[in-house]
Write a protein that holds these residues in place. Structure first.
Motif, PDB file in Angstrom:
ATOM      1  N   ILE A 176       0.859  -1.189   0.000  1.00 28.44           N
ATOM      2  CA  ILE A 176       0.000   0.000   0.000  1.00 28.44           C
ATOM      3  C   ILE A 176       0.889   1.231   0.000  1.00 28.44           C
ATOM      4  O   ILE A 176       1.578   1.511   0.982  1.00 28.44           O
ATOM      5  N   ARG A 177       0.889   1.957  -1.073  1.00 30.40           N
ATOM      6  CA  ARG A 177       1.711   3.157  -1.188  1.00 30.40           C
ATOM      7  C   ARG A 177       0.854   4.332  -1.654  1.00 30.40           C
ATOM      8  O   ARG A 177       0.064   4.198  -2.581  1.00 30.40           O
ATOM      9  N   GLY A 178       1.029   5.442  -0.981  1.00 29.40           N
ATOM     10  CA  GLY A 178       0.314   6.643  -1.388  1.00 29.40           C
ATOM     11  C   GLY A 178      -1.161   6.651  -1.053  1.00 29.40           C
ATOM     12  O   GLY A 178      -1.916   7.445  -1.594  1.00 29.40           O
ATOM     13  N   ALA A 179      -1.605   5.750  -0.194  1.00 26.53           N
ATOM     14  CA  ALA A 179      -3.017   5.687   0.177  1.00 26.53           C
ATOM     15  C   ALA A 179      -3.144   5.267   1.632  1.00 26.53           C
ATOM     16  O   ALA A 179      -2.265   4.615   2.195  1.00 26.53           O
ATOM     17  N   ILE A 180      -4.265   5.631   2.233  1.00 26.10           N
ATOM     18  CA  ILE A 180      -4.618   5.227   3.586  1.00 26.10           C
ATOM     19  C   ILE A 180      -5.760   4.223   3.488  1.00 26.10           C
ATOM     20  O   ILE A 180      -6.770   4.487   2.832  1.00 26.10           O
ATOM     21  N   VAL A 181      -5.596   3.060   4.115  1.00 22.17           N
ATOM     22  CA  VAL A 181      -6.630   2.034   4.088  1.00 22.17           C
ATOM     23  C   VAL A 181      -7.180   1.862   5.495  1.00 22.17           C
ATOM     24  O   VAL A 181      -6.444   1.539   6.429  1.00 22.17           O
ATOM     25  N   LEU A 182      -8.464   2.098   5.647  1.00 29.56           N
ATOM     26  CA  LEU A 182      -9.138   2.041   6.938  1.00 29.56           C
ATOM     27  C   LEU A 182     -10.222   0.967   6.901  1.00 29.56           C
ATOM     28  O   LEU A 182     -10.785   0.680   5.842  1.00 29.56           O
ATOM     29  N   GLU A 183     -10.526   0.418   8.072  1.00 29.82           N
ATOM     30  CA  GLU A 183     -11.499  -0.674   8.107  1.00 29.82           C
ATOM     31  C   GLU A 183     -12.438  -0.532   9.295  1.00 29.82           C
ATOM     32  O   GLU A 183     -12.060  -0.026  10.361  1.00 29.82           O
ATOM     33  N   THR A 184     -13.673  -0.990   9.094  1.00 33.07           N
ATOM     34  CA  THR A 184     -14.658  -1.085  10.163  1.00 33.07           C
ATOM     35  C   THR A 184     -15.677  -2.145   9.764  1.00 33.07           C
ATOM     36  O   THR A 184     -15.477  -2.878   8.790  1.00 33.07           O
ATOM     37  N   ALA A 185     -16.760  -2.252  10.485  1.00 33.17           N
ATOM     38  CA  ALA A 185     -17.807  -3.222  10.158  1.00 33.17           C
ATOM     39  C   ALA A 185     -19.166  -2.592  10.415  1.00 33.17           C
ATOM     40  O   ALA A 185     -19.333  -1.809  11.348  1.00 33.17           O
ATOM     41  N   LEU A 186     -20.118  -2.946   9.578  1.00 30.51           N
ATOM     42  CA  LEU A 186     -21.504  -2.499   9.750  1.00 30.51           C
ATOM     43  C   LEU A 186     -22.366  -3.702  10.094  1.00 30.51           C
ATOM     44  O   LEU A 186     -22.302  -4.735   9.426  1.00 30.51           O
ATOM     45  N   SER A 187     -23.170  -3.555  11.124  1.00 32.07           N
ATOM     46  CA  SER A 187     -24.113  -4.604  11.490  1.00 32.07           C
ATOM     47  C   SER A 187     -25.268  -3.976  12.247  1.00 32.07           C
ATOM     48  O   SER A 187     -25.145  -2.885  12.812  1.00 32.07           O
ATOM     49  N   ILE A 188     -26.384  -4.678  12.254  1.00 31.22           N
ATOM     50  CA  ILE A 188     -27.545  -4.196  12.987  1.00 31.22           C
ATOM     51  C   ILE A 188     -27.287  -4.228  14.489  1.00 31.22           C
ATOM     52  O   ILE A 188     -27.767  -3.381  15.240  1.00 31.22           O
ATOM     53  N   ASP A 189     -26.481  -5.198  14.939  1.00 32.72           N
ATOM     54  CA  ASP A 189     -26.159  -5.285  16.361  1.00 32.72           C
ATOM     55  C   ASP A 189     -25.365  -4.068  16.818  1.00 32.72           C
ATOM     56  O   ASP A 189     -25.627  -3.508  17.886  1.00 32.72           O
ATOM     57  N   SER A 190     -24.372  -3.656  16.028  1.00 35.97           N
ATOM     58  CA  SER A 190     -23.532  -2.538  16.439  1.00 35.97           C
ATOM     59  C   SER A 190     -24.149  -1.194  16.099  1.00 35.97           C
ATOM     60  O   SER A 190     -23.805  -0.183  16.702  1.00 35.97           O
ATOM     61  N   MET A 191     -25.065  -1.159  15.139  1.00 34.50           N
ATOM     62  CA  MET A 191     -25.742   0.089  14.755  1.00 34.50           C
ATOM     63  C   MET A 191     -27.223  -0.198  14.513  1.00 34.50           C
ATOM     64  O   MET A 191     -27.651  -0.426  13.385  1.00 34.50           O
ATOM     65  N   PRO A 192     -28.054  -0.204  15.559  1.00 33.43           N
ATOM     66  CA  PRO A 192     -29.478  -0.520  15.410  1.00 33.43           C
ATOM     67  C   PRO A 192     -30.198   0.398  14.426  1.00 33.43           C
ATOM     68  O   PRO A 192     -31.266   0.047  13.913  1.00 33.43           O
ATOM     69  N   LEU A 193     -29.620   1.563  14.156  1.00 32.27           N
ATOM     70  CA  LEU A 193     -30.213   2.497  13.203  1.00 32.27           C
ATOM     71  C   LEU A 193     -30.438   1.844  11.840  1.00 32.27           C
ATOM     72  O   LEU A 193     -31.399   2.160  11.134  1.00 32.27           O
ATOM     73  N   LEU A 194     -29.558   0.910  11.468  1.00 33.30           N
ATOM     74  CA  LEU A 194     -29.661   0.263  10.166  1.00 33.30           C
ATOM     75  C   LEU A 194     -30.936  -0.564  10.039  1.00 33.30           C
ATOM     76  O   LEU A 194     -31.443  -0.774   8.935  1.00 33.30           O
ATOM     77  N   ASP A 195     -31.452  -1.038  11.154  1.00 36.89           N
ATOM     78  CA  ASP A 195     -32.664  -1.859  11.132  1.00 36.89           C
ATOM     79  C   ASP A 195     -33.897  -1.027  10.803  1.00 36.89           C
ATOM     80  O   ASP A 195     -34.938  -1.573  10.471  1.00 36.89           O
ATOM     81  N   GLN A 196     -33.772   0.292  10.893  1.00 44.31           N
ATOM     82  CA  GLN A 196     -34.910   1.180  10.659  1.00 44.31           C
ATOM     83  C   GLN A 196     -34.914   1.762   9.251  1.00 44.31           C
ATOM     84  O   GLN A 196     -35.668   2.685   8.957  1.00 44.31           O
ATOM     85  N   HIS A 197     -34.077   1.236   8.388  1.00 46.60           N
ATOM     86  CA  HIS A 197     -34.019   1.713   7.004  1.00 46.60           C
ATOM     87  C   HIS A 197     -34.080   0.492   6.096  1.00 46.60           C
ATOM     88  O   HIS A 197     -33.072  -0.132   5.802  1.00 46.60           O
ATOM     89  N   ARG A 198     -35.282   0.138   5.654  1.00 47.65           N
ATOM     90  CA  ARG A 198     -35.490  -1.100   4.893  1.00 47.65           C
ATOM     91  C   ARG A 198     -36.152  -0.828   3.549  1.00 47.65           C
ATOM     92  O   ARG A 198     -36.997   0.073   3.430  1.00 47.65           O
ATOM     93  N   VAL A 199     -35.755  -1.621   2.579  1.00 46.49           N
ATOM     94  CA  VAL A 199     -36.342  -1.565   1.243  1.00 46.49           C
ATOM     95  C   VAL A 199     -36.772  -2.973   0.868  1.00 46.49           C
ATOM     96  O   VAL A 199     -35.951  -3.905   0.862  1.00 46.49           O
ATOM     97  N   ASN A 200     -38.059  -3.119   0.606  1.00 46.08           N
ATOM     98  CA  ASN A 200     -38.628  -4.439   0.299  1.00 46.08           C
ATOM     99  C   ASN A 200     -38.261  -5.471   1.366  1.00 46.08           C
ATOM    100  O   ASN A 200     -37.950  -6.627   1.059  1.00 46.08           O
ATOM    101  N   GLY A 201     -38.262  -5.040   2.613  1.00 43.33           N
ATOM    102  CA  GLY A 201     -38.025  -5.933   3.739  1.00 43.33           C
ATOM    103  C   GLY A 201     -36.573  -6.125   4.115  1.00 43.33           C
ATOM    104  O   GLY A 201     -36.282  -6.684   5.169  1.00 43.33           O
TER     105      GLY A 201
END
Length: 265
Positions: free
Chosen positions: A68-93
């Motif tokens: 990795i040269r000339g760039a910054i690589v960052l990481e995280t994770a998205l889940s309903i457990d860690s961010m309940p807000l995601l459970d309130q935004h649904r499309v076709n279930g």
């Protein structure tokens, strides 16, 4: 057993050796059925400030490699457990990551390491589905000019990464205001008609979009021929977000007032 669970010191040798040694019971020779009763630690989206890499607000770790040269690589994770807000935004279930969540991640990566500028040309190629049980691994690759956000739906080795969003960081100031955009005074004086917020929510449901309570923040809407003025209920604490994703998403929802009822979304 009850005494020991409350902290009492028990001499476990006494019942075995007194008054005489007891014969040891033979264990059955069939396979044991193993079952864990420990509570697994849930993945965290946002760590404490001291743990965040490169001065970011939303990422868990920074990936380093000689490749990795000339760039910054960052990481995280998205889940309903860690961010309940995601459970309130649904499309076709299905739970779909709001574009406002992805926008904040892109902006956070773009401005990491003390960089500054204006984020432009932001795009989201395809909707990002969040599983009801599990997590989506997120990586942001940020160079001096571009940011790309990738998602891995399956955390197993060799699983495919796909582009979830991208943007361009423009440095050295902002563009001057456009001369054809009227001032606030003119906007406020335009004739407008009221639009019921409930109607906007009902129209969204007709096309399969379901907003939970956190995303229903529109208080009032006034529309003219080609613009909207709205009152949005804010939040007292946006946490580590620059703007709460639910608040910003509610702002975007008001554009539905410009769509005629006869049109198909």
């Amino acid at each position: 057993g009850k005494l020991w669970s409350h902290g009492a010191q028990i001499d476990w040798t006494a019942p075995l050796l007194h008054p005489r040694p007891k014969p040891l019971a033979e264990l059955p020779n069939y396979a044991w059925q193993r079952k864990s009763y420990w509570i697994d630690e849930k993945p965290r989206l946002i760590r404490s400030k001291s743990e965040r890499p490169n001065g970011t607000r939303l990422f868990d770790s920074k990936i380093t490699s000689p490749a990795i040269r000339g760039a910054i690589v960052l990481e995280t994770a998205l889940s309903i457990d860690s961010m309940p807000l995601l459970d309130q935004h649904r499309v076709n279930g299905q739970a779909i990551a709001p574009a406002t969540v992805l926008l904040e991640l892109i902006a956070d990566a773009a401005l990491s390491g003390g960089r500054s500028g204006t984020l432009r040309n932001v795009s989201f190629p395809t909707p990002l589905v969040i599983p009801d049980d599990g997590q989506v691994r997120i990586q942001a690759i940020s160079s001096d000019a571009n940011v790309e956000l990738y998602a891995q739906l399956d955390n197993s080795a060799g699983s495919e990464w796909r582009l979830a969003g991208s943007g361009t960081l423009v440095r050295n100031g902002l563009e001057s205001p456009r001369e054809d955009v009227p001032g606030w005074a003119n906007l406020l004086n335009l004739p407008r008609i009221p639009v019921e917020p409930e109607g906007l929510n009902a129209r969204a449901k007709q096309v399969g979009v379901e907003y939970g309570e956190s995303f229903q923040r529109i208080v009032s809407v006034l529309r003219s021929a080609d613009d909207v003025l709205a009152t949005i209920r804010g939040t007292e604490n946006a946490g580590d977000w620059a703007v709460g994703p639910d608040v910003l998403d509610s702002c975007l929802q008001t554009t539905g007032a410009l769509i005629d009822r006869e049109e198909v979304v």
